[in-house]
Design an enzyme around this catalytic site. Structure first.
Site, PDB file in Angstrom:
ATOM      1  CG  ASP A  47      37.653  45.042  36.515  1.00  0.00           C
ATOM      2  OD1 ASP A  47      37.098  45.306  37.590  1.00  0.00           O
ATOM      3  OD2 ASP A  47      37.130  44.313  35.653  1.00  0.00           O
TER       4      ASP A  47
ATOM      5  NE  ARG B  18      39.405  37.787  45.361  1.00  0.00           N
ATOM      6  CZ  ARG B  18      39.333  38.343  44.158  1.00  0.00           C
ATOM      7  NH1 ARG B  18      38.159  38.748  43.687  1.00  0.00           N
ATOM      8  NH2 ARG B  18      40.415  38.496  43.413  1.00  0.00           N
TER       9      ARG B  18
ATOM     10  CG  ASP C 207      38.587  46.961  41.326  1.00  0.00           C
ATOM     11  OD1 ASP C 207      38.410  45.762  41.093  1.00  0.00           O
ATOM     12  OD2 ASP C 207      38.105  47.860  40.619  1.00  0.00           O
ATOM     13  N   GLY C 208      39.418  44.025  42.655  1.00  0.00           N
ATOM     14  CA  GLY C 208      38.765  42.797  43.112  1.00  0.00           C
ATOM     15  C   GLY C 208      39.603  42.083  44.153  1.00  0.00           C
TER      16      GLY C 208
ATOM     17  CB  SER D  19      30.809  47.559  48.845  1.00  0.00           C
ATOM     18  OG  SER D  19      31.543  48.171  47.792  1.00  0.00           O
TER      19      SER D  19
ATOM     20  CG  ASP E   9      34.840  46.673  33.844  1.00  0.00           C
ATOM     21  OD1 ASP E   9      35.902  47.315  33.923  1.00  0.00           O
ATOM     22  OD2 ASP E   9      34.576  45.695  34.567  1.00  0.00           O
TER      23      ASP E   9
END
Length: 228
Positions: A55, A63, A58-59, A69, A80
């Site tokens: 998690d 960036r 992917d964040g 998106s 989550d």
């Protein structure tokens, strides 16, 4: 009338954003993890935690590659919430009273759903934008990425530990926690550290639910006043 010459990105392109692909991997990882959760607890715990770590990955990808998106944000939150909900359901079957874990599940989903809905009503770009909140803990939670990360990790680690230490399907939650507290081991320290972060996250969930509900109520009041 001059037409906009800027090409619109194809839907498939957004679906294939790097962070979204990481999100799909998380879904598949969770599906396999829960499929073997009873037959191989250790592998389940590893896969579940890796999915949770992804998690953050992917964040970072979103960036890094400028591929943020709305679909990716929703995919993240749904993944989550569903993965945590599934683990809480399992814990509710392993421990008594199971209502504790089902209540935590209801609080987690309702608070985040209300927060997302209130975000759209306010026209904000992210449910984490709480700079205008009057509650210092709420602002500190979403305003400090490290603090929020600690609370989220602590919550998931606590649930994983409870699942790993359960020997049968009729465990008493209080007895297990007391047994862990009496031990002098790294697991005891990790459990205590996780319990503190877990408690903060539950308090934030309650604050989040109340704050978001207030936004919805105020929206209704302003809408009625505007139409009268």
């Amino acid at each position: 009338m001059v037409k906009n010459s800027t090409p619109r990105p194809r839907k498939l392109l957004v679906y294939l954003y790097v962070p979204n692909i990481v999100g799909y991997v998380r879904v598949l990882m969770n599906c396999f993890a829960f499929a073997i959760c009873y037959s191989n607890k250790k592998l389940f715990s590893i896969l579940y935690f890796l999915s949770f770590v992804c998690d953050a990955i992917d964040g970072w990808c979103a960036r890094k590659f400028n591929q943020v998106s709305t679909f990716g944000a929703v995919l993240d939150m749904v993944t989550d919430r569903i993965s945590t909900a599934c683990l809480l359901v399992i814990l509710s079957q392993v421990y008594s009273p199971g209502l504790i874990f089902l209540s935590l599940l209801a609080l987690d989903i309702s608070s985040h759903w209300l927060q997302m809905y209130s975000t759209f009503l306010l026209g904000k770009g992210s449910h984490k934008d709480v700079k205008d909140s009057t509650n210092w803990l709420f602002r500190a939670y979403y305003g400090n990425r490290k603090f929020m990360g600690y609370c989220c990790v602590a919550c998931e680690v606590l649930y994983i530990i409870l699942f790993l230490v359960a020997d049968n399907e009729t465990e008493n939650l209080a007895d297990v926690l007391l047994s862990l507290a009496k031990q002098s081991s790294p697991l005891t320290f990790i459990t205590a550290l996780s319990l503190f972060g877990w408690a903060i996250k539950q308090i934030v969930n309650v604050i989040q639910m109340k704050t978001a509900a207030d936004v919805c109520v105020l929206y209704d009041i302003n809408k009625k006043q505007a139409s009268s």
